[in-house]
Design an enzyme around this catalytic site. Structure first.
Site, short mmCIF file in Angstrom:
data_model
loop_
_atom_site.label_atom_id
_atom_site.label_comp_id
_atom_site.label_asym_id
_atom_site.label_seq_id
_atom_site.Cartn_x
_atom_site.Cartn_y
_atom_site.Cartn_z
CG ASP A 76 -2.09 1.04 1.02
OD1 ASP A 76 -2.17 1.67 -0.06
OD2 ASP A 76 -2.89 1.20 1.96
CG HIS B 279 0.28 11.27 0.64
ND1 HIS B 279 -0.69 11.52 -0.31
CD2 HIS B 279 -0.14 10.18 1.33
CE1 HIS B 279 -1.65 10.61 -0.19
NE2 HIS B 279 -1.34 9.78 0.79
N GLY C 16 -1.71 7.63 4.29
CA GLY C 16 -0.83 6.80 3.48
C GLY C 16 0.62 6.91 3.88
#
EC number: 3.5.2.3
Lengths: 422, 306, 186
Positions: free
Chosen positions: A299, A303, A318
């Protein structure tokens, strides 16, 4: 170029010589022109496969591109990654998935296998053209609205049924949206203390329970993204025992970190699904050992700085994962090479339908997709030193075991001496 | 002395008591003709308010000015904040201006913790999201102590929307630290999960206001927003008021010495009846006055020394 | 300022009845110099100036039957060295019911040293009212003034070195009456 990996330990076995032919296949013939790599003390694993990566291109190239993400993947020992569909524009048409696939080929560091959106614009209303994506050059097999849950039960049922026509699989981001409105972190003791809106475990478990029943009813395959709770593990355990065709993934961060990390409000620990409790972490570890959870998926969610250097509630969820996944798994489970090869390469390649990956390194004729790990090396995670364009790693400053020394994609080195070749 | 006041959990019993004692001296000094004290001359206090709260802002402003600090009010409206400047950039600006303390009110829980990473001065939490409001808890504790003479062993019932209340969180932490016995009262939908484990193991929870009232030295009513109705926390304002509002018959069941508190602003007729709010048992006006003394004490103790 | 170490040698300068005699003498001097201590208020500077002020008032009452109002004046918020040390706790400021306006205020402190405490007291006083005059009474004057300040009433002058310190103990706070010189001895 041909390579001779001298004294390498395949999956922790006795030192041996491994020949990589210049045709990109593993061979038992030696080649005088082969470049010799002293692989003493190094462990060879089939190239890792990630069924859950966010590469951010197109749309957020300031956070990651297919190229930078591919480099991070290769440095993490990966030879294939599945790129999630929540780009801008969303990968919900053959055009967008082909663009991502082509960018991956151009970067040439890992196989980039696009995932297609289940619904148009990830909006959860109307099914995207799944068949067109499946028959495009990208040959999409996994479909997911990841970031959003396919919450509508009728739509989910139809999607599960529809992809049977091309042996597709729906990868569900299990999150009942009505139960997680405004949610910021795991609902529990810590969220109460921090005054952050809770994301209850039941919001995940309820969707997984529903979806395994739907998959059972229509006889379809279901894949569950980033399982994060002990309750989800129990639902999956029962479904698998009944023979439901369900697979599941867990992220390295859910195998290591807990909701206590939120205490300082540093959004580097904000992720969706959120970090859970120590009890959940224990259950997830056991589930991966038991095979109730099939694979480790990163995953990987890069960012930009401004999306993390802010208030917790405003930050995007995230974490980076590609370059730290194997070291985290090593630190959690130790040098269980067979387990690691299965959960991080063989099983994910099977789920994603990536035939050339997760092969048997001892068998001549297998594609030479592999990575060499130095299990005795220790390294300190420095966010600025990672290959990803972003630096939102939750492991900053931690000393991790296991360093990727080399990675080969179809016999070509993508990483040598711990450095990406391009 | 501590550097920041981000949470009531930053305060141990000794420090909290020092603040209350100092506030008492500040209150005594504020009765005189010249209210200004020179202790913070040359120090700059910035009020950084991302949420409208005139009451809290002027309370901090009065406190800082009485201690002779220079006060800069930086409000979200009509500033670069509304143009989308990030908290970090704003923090760096305040840092460059030489702010010795930043008093922050923000709708995001934890904003003061973030701010403290980016400024060198002290950070004072003036209310962050649904997290905490430590100076409110201090002024509440001060008010209880001056009315009832002690905090240790005091039975305090906090009634209403605990889930969304920063006042309740700070009060539970501070009052428990100071030895009071806190009971949280409200509909189960508005009492957060694992609240005792999260805040203080001595905290009790009750869903029945009537059973708690006769054993309360302090009944603190929390503001309940009627919007919560739309989100199914309770069926109607009427039902809420009937089950959890403090009206005259309920007040008559309180022990004779017991007091009624409310952090304001009140919804008269919803969580508190007008006759109760205006009764001599109510400390609501005192709470406001005590706010300035308590905030003077906090600013002095954070900024007065080295 | 340099402080002698806690275990530095010390010697007692005044003890028990000596200290009482010194207080008696100051009380007599006040009566003499203020023509019977009328229109006078004693303000002790916390911590040990406060019990000393109460003792002076008691002695004055014993000698002449005059009731002199007593209060306390905390100077913490007015100190010029606030920033040099960790934050200090506040003492109590309490004026007698008649206030200080138009009266003669006698500030009472235990030790007069640099004069900075007295300057802070004068600043604090000005925010509280307007006395007709201000005088200063101290139990010990140890010299080393840094400001143009002198005491009107001195119990005992003790010449000291800067490396020494003077500690006053009073029964009300310390369970004993004594003045001790600490450090600097061979």
């Amino acid at each position: 170029m041909a390579y001779l990996l001298k004294g390498v330990s395949i999956l922790g076995g006795k030192p041996t010589d491994l020949h990589l032919g210049d045709d990109g296949l593993i061979t038992d013939r030696s080649d005088d022109k082969a470049e010799v790599i002293d692989a003493t003390g190094l462990v060879a694993l089939p190239g890792l496969v990630d069924v859950h990566t966010h590469l951010r291109e197109p749309g957020r190239e300031d956070a990651e591109t297919v190229e930078t993400g591919s480099r991070a993947a290769a440095l993490g020992g990966y030879t294939a990654v599945c790129a999630m569909a929540n780009t801008s524009p969303v990968a919900d048409t053959a055009g967008v998935v082909e663009q991502v696939w082509r960018l991956g080929r151009e970067a040439g560091l890992v196989d980039v296998q696009p995932i297609g959106a289940v619904t148009v614009g990830l909006a959860g209303k109307q099914m995207a053209e799944l068949g067109a994506m499946a028959t495009s050059a990208a040959k999409v097999r996994i479909f997911s609205d990841d970031g959003f849950c396919v919450a509508d039960p009728k739509l989910m049922r139809r999607a599960l049924e529809y992809v049977k026509a091309f042996d597709g699989v729906i990868a569900q981001h299990a999150e009942e949206p009505r139960l997680t409105e405004g949610a910021q972190m795991h609902e529990g003791e810590v969220s109460t203390r921090l005054g952050l809106t809770g994301w209850p475990a039941v919001a995940e478990e309820a969707i997984i329970a529903r979806d395994v029943l739907l998959a059972e009813h229509v006889g379809s395959r279901l894949h569950v993204c980033h399982v994060s709770t002990a309750g989800s593990v129990e639902v999956l355990r029962q479904a698998k025992a009944r023979g439901v065709r369900v697979t599941a993934e867990v992220t390295p961060h859910h195998l290591l970190l807990t909701d206590e990390m939120a205490s300082g409000y540093d959004p580097v620990f904000k992720v969706n699904p959120p970090l859970r409790t120590a009890r959940d972490v224990d259950a997830l570890r056991q589930a991966l050992l038991d095979g109730v959870i099939d694979v480790v998926a990163t995953d990987h969610a890069p960012h930009a700085v401004q999306d993390k250097e802010c208030e917790w509630s405003y930050a995007r969820p995230g974490m980076l994962g590609l370059e730290t996944a194997l070291p985290i798994v090593l630190s959690v489970f130790g040098e269980k090479w067979e387990l690691i090869a299965d959960r991080m390469s063989i099983a994910p390649a099977r789920i994603a339908g990536l035939a050339g990956h997760g092969g048997d390194l001892t068998k001549a004729g297998s594609p030479a997709n592999l990575t060499l790990v130095d299990p005795s090396a220790r390294w300190v995670v420095e966010p600025g030193g990672l290959a990803s364009r972003s630096s939102n790693t939750p492991y900053a400053g931690m000393t991790l075991p296991g360093r990727i020394v080399a990675t080969f994609l179809r016999g070509e080195a993508t990483v040598l001496d711990g450095k990406a070749v391009k | 002395m501590i550097k920041h006041l981000r949470s009531a959990a930053d305060l141990d019993a000794e420090t909290a008591t020092l603040i209350l004692d100092t506030a008492a001296e500040m209150a005594a000094l504020s009765g005189r003709e010249v209210k200004k004290l020179p202790a913070l001359r040359g120090r700059t206090v910035v009020n950084l308010f991302y949420e409208d709260s005139t009451r809290t802002r002027i309370s901090f402003e009065a406190a800082a000015k009485r201690l002779s600090a220079d006060v800069i009010n930086f409000s979200a409206k009509g500033s670069s904040v509304s143009k989308g400047e990030s908290l970090k950039d704003t923090a760096l600006t305040l840092q460059a201006m030489g702010a010795d303390a930043v008093v922050i009110r923000h709708s995001a829980s934890g904003a003061p913790h973030r701010l403290a990473n980016w400024v060198e001065g002290s950070v004072v939490n003036a209310g962050d999201g649904t997290h905490e409001h430590p100076t409110q808890a201090l002024l509440d504790a001060y008010t209880m102590r001056s009315r009832l003479g002690r905090l240790d062993g005091l039975r305090v019932s906090i009634v209403g929307d605990v889930l969304h209340s920063r006042v309740a969180r700070s009060n539970v932490l501070l009052l428990s630290t100071l030895g009071a016995q806190v009971t949280l009262v409200g509909p189960p939908t508005l009492i957060p999960l694992d609240v005792a484990a999260a805040l203080s193991p001595s905290t009790k929870v009750s869903y029945d206001l009537d059973s708690v009232i006769p054993d309360s030295d302090v009944v603190m009513m929390l503001r309940v927003q009627t919007e919560r109705m739309q989100d199914s926390y309770f069926p109607s304002a009427r039902e809420y008021s009937r089950r959890y509002g403090l009206d005259l018959p309920r007040m008559r069941n309180m022990p004779e010495h017991a007091i009624v508190m409310h952090p304001g602003p009140m919804n008269r007729g919803m969580e508190i009846a007008p006759e109760v709010a205006d009764s001599p048992r109510s400390t609501i006006v005192e709470q406001v006055a005590n706010g300035v003394s308590v905030r003077m004490a906090v600013l002095y103790l954070l900024l007065g020394g080295k | 300022m340099a402080q002698p170490r806690a275990d530095a040698p010390s010697k007692i300068i005044l003890a028990g009845s000596d200290l009482s005699r010194v207080v008696d003498r100051i009380a007599h001097q006040i009566l003499e110099k203020t023509s019977g201590a009328t229109g006078t208020v004693l303000l002790g500077i916390p911590t040990r100036g406060v019990p000393l002020a109460h003792r002076l008032a008691a002695r004055i009452h014993a000698f002449e039957g005059v009731e002199v109002p007593v209060g306390s004046l905390d100077i913490t918020l007015y100190r010029d060295d606030l920033r040099l040390k960790a934050t200090r706790a506040l003492g109590r400021t309490e004026l007698p019911p008649g206030g200080i306006d138009g009266l003669r205020v006698i500030l009472v402190d235990d030790v007069l040293f640099s004069g900075r405490s007295v300057r802070a007291a004068l600043d604090a006083l000005k925010d509280l009212g307007r006395p007709s005059s201000v005088q200063l009474a101290v139990l010990v004057d140890r010299g080393h003034r840094q400001l143009p300040i002198r005491a009107d009433y001195v119990g005992k002058n003790i010449p000291t070195a800067l490396s020494e310190s003077v500690k006053v103990a009073v029964t009300e706070i310390d369970d004993t009456d004594e003045v001790r010189l600490i450090g600097g001895l061979q």
